[in-house]
Design a protein around this motif. Structure first.
Motif, PDB file in Angstrom:
ATOM      1  N   ASP A  25     -59.782 -42.807 -20.652  1.00 30.86           N
ATOM      2  CA  ASP A  25     -61.093 -43.717 -20.140  1.00 30.86           C
ATOM      3  C   ASP A  25     -62.186 -42.957 -20.819  1.00 30.86           C
ATOM      4  O   ASP A  25     -63.164 -43.491 -21.065  1.00 30.86           O
ATOM      5  N   LYS A  28     -62.258 -43.703 -24.293  1.00 28.92           N
ATOM      6  CA  LYS A  28     -62.791 -45.022 -24.435  1.00 28.92           C
ATOM      7  C   LYS A  28     -64.227 -44.995 -24.171  1.00 28.92           C
ATOM      8  O   LYS A  28     -65.065 -45.947 -24.852  1.00 28.92           O
ATOM      9  N   LYS A  31     -66.037 -44.052 -27.168  1.00 32.34           N
ATOM     10  CA  LYS A  31     -65.968 -45.101 -28.418  1.00 32.34           C
ATOM     11  C   LYS A  31     -66.567 -46.490 -27.999  1.00 32.34           C
ATOM     12  O   LYS A  31     -66.777 -47.391 -28.702  1.00 32.34           O
ATOM     13  N   ASN A  32     -67.279 -46.590 -26.716  1.00 32.20           N
ATOM     14  CA  ASN A  32     -67.780 -47.631 -26.267  1.00 32.20           C
ATOM     15  C   ASN A  32     -66.955 -48.837 -26.316  1.00 32.20           C
ATOM     16  O   ASN A  32     -67.170 -50.003 -26.657  1.00 32.20           O
ATOM     17  N   ALA A  33     -65.548 -48.413 -26.164  1.00 36.27           N
ATOM     18  CA  ALA A  33     -64.565 -49.472 -26.015  1.00 36.27           C
ATOM     19  C   ALA A  33     -64.109 -50.022 -24.617  1.00 36.27           C
ATOM     20  O   ALA A  33     -65.003 -49.529 -23.492  1.00 36.27           O
ATOM     21  N   PHE A  34     -63.443 -50.972 -24.483  1.00 31.51           N
ATOM     22  CA  PHE A  34     -63.115 -51.629 -23.086  1.00 31.51           C
ATOM     23  C   PHE A  34     -62.474 -50.471 -22.244  1.00 31.51           C
ATOM     24  O   PHE A  34     -61.780 -49.449 -22.425  1.00 31.51           O
ATOM     25  N   ARG A  35     -63.328 -50.187 -20.975  1.00 35.47           N
ATOM     26  CA  ARG A  35     -62.935 -48.996 -20.279  1.00 35.47           C
ATOM     27  C   ARG A  35     -61.745 -49.584 -19.030  1.00 35.47           C
ATOM     28  O   ARG A  35     -61.634 -50.579 -18.812  1.00 35.47           O
TER      29      ARG A  35
END
Length: 97
Positions: A25, A28, A31-35
């Motif tokens: 997490d 993520k 990387k501003n990805a889905f958390r």
């Protein structure tokens, strides 16, 4: 394999998962990805992964500013330890027919 061995294996596995989820997490988040939902992180802690989650929080410096995690994770761990001590002090014997 006896029940104690299975229980210890389960506790180790769920703590590794809790630790890994904190690291995943955090990556993520950078990387501003889905958390990973906070409910999932707490669920893993509640089912026995609180120590791994706390270690992951500290090592990855993740969720340490969130009061719910800062207080919640140690409270979950404390309750689990108290429950473990209670089971040792007052063992439950279940006999099946």
């Amino acid at each position: 394999m006896n029940s104690l061995t299975c229980l210890i294996g389960y506790i180790i596995l769920v703590n590794i998962i809790g630790f890994a989820l904190m690291g995943i997490d955090k990556r993520k988040a950078r990387k501003n990805a889905f958390r990973i939902p906070e409910a999932t992180l707490f669920s893993v802690a509640i089912i026995g992964g609180s120590l791994g989650s706390i270690i992951g929080m500290q090592l990855f410096r993740h969720k340490t500013a969130h009061l719910s995690f800062k207080i919640g994770m140690p409270v979950i761990l404390l309750l689990q330890l108290l429950f473990g001590v209670l089971l040792i002090v007052v063992p439950i014997n279940i006999d099946f027919i």
